[in-house]
Design a protein around this motif. Sequence first.
Motif, PDB file in Angstrom:
ATOM      1  N   ILE A  89      67.739  13.839  50.723  1.00 56.64           N
ATOM      2  CA  ILE A  89      66.927  13.955  49.511  1.00 56.64           C
ATOM      3  C   ILE A  89      67.628  13.276  48.338  1.00 56.64           C
ATOM      4  O   ILE A  89      67.009  12.558  47.545  1.00 56.64           O
TER       5      ILE A  89
ATOM      6  N   HIS B 230      70.031  17.873  52.519  1.00 53.66           N
ATOM      7  CA  HIS B 230      69.984  17.650  51.076  1.00 53.66           C
ATOM      8  C   HIS B 230      70.554  16.284  50.719  1.00 53.66           C
ATOM      9  O   HIS B 230      70.197  15.690  49.706  1.00 53.66           O
TER      10      HIS B 230
ATOM     11  N   VAL C  17      64.169  21.162  50.543  1.00 53.00           N
ATOM     12  CA  VAL C  17      63.369  20.384  49.595  1.00 53.00           C
ATOM     13  C   VAL C  17      63.128  21.193  48.329  1.00 53.00           C
ATOM     14  O   VAL C  17      63.297  20.697  47.205  1.00 53.00           O
TER      15      VAL C  17
ATOM     16  N   SER D 285      58.871  15.100  51.786  1.00 51.79           N
ATOM     17  CA  SER D 285      59.345  14.985  53.167  1.00 51.79           C
ATOM     18  C   SER D 285      58.188  15.282  54.100  1.00 51.79           C
ATOM     19  O   SER D 285      57.337  16.123  53.799  1.00 51.79           O
TER      20      SER D 285
END
Length: 347
Positions: free
Chosen positions: A280, A277, A316, A329
């Motif tokens: 991201i 995460h 995601v 991704s």
Amino acid sequence: MEQLTNDKLFRSVRELIEKSRSEIVRNVNTVMVYTYYHIGELIVNEEQAGNKRAAYAETIVKDLSEALSREYGKGYSHRNLDYFKQFYLLYRERIAKSVIAQSDTVKNISQSLIAFSGLFKISWTHYIQLMKISDPGEREFYERESIANNWSVRELQRQYHSSLFERLALSQNKRGVLNDANTAQISEAPVHALKSPFVLEFLGLKEDSGYSENDLETAIINKLEHFMLELGKGFLFEGRQRRITLESDHFWIDLVFYNRLLNCFVLIDLKIGKLTHQDIGQMQMYVNYYDRKIRQAHEKRTIGIILCKEDNQAVVEFTLPLNNEQIFSREYKLYLPSKEELKKQLL
């Protein structure tokens, strides 16, 4: 001044020669494909007329091959004549819908060639490769991509063997690519342009070797043309390690591209491990910065791609908002995947 004039003249003449050569190659290819198509038509018509004479029909291609080879030399082997027949049988519906079908191909060859060039825009060698694809939708897809991306025969072979059709289908809604195979539209949804996975076998990195993210980035830069072909249509390279500074803190984006078809920046971050995460969140910051500081009013919102060794779609899903259309991704593979394995995932 005289030297400048001579240089300008040379460049002008060279440009004319190169354009003329390209036109000659195109015209020769059109004549070749046109001729082979109609040879296939003549053979098929003769075989159909000879249905009641089975023994004669079986020898048509063999006898014709021997006669043509004596007259014209190489190029008319039994195998090639079979290709001509197959080409006619696969593409006769396309011809039937065109103006070529309305003309006398013998009396109006010049007019027919002009129309033919609009229907068949790649080389005969390309069509030999395409005829090996049994599924009509998949074959149409690879033909369209070859034309749009100006693929060489070698690149067409590579994209087919790396299962581009299946990977793009997996990126969308199972059969999304097949549904679009008969159109020349460029999808405006960025996710439709992303393959799953990306195949980077051309980098020469080994699965079991210890390589860093910098090694991966350097290998991509050294094989940039191959990487851009793998990315897809419309990509222009803008730079590597682009710096972002926020209150004296510096951050570097691995690779920055611009896509002239999507009309937006595309940022790529490389990860050699499993997606987290934090990855991201970092990409979200990059995308926000480009949207607020770099993007111009006429451009669309920035796209961020995290290219990782192992994807994590659950992370995601719960890190990004439900209406996410900017950050994606994708896994990368350092080997060509099995077409059979990918096809199973489409079922």
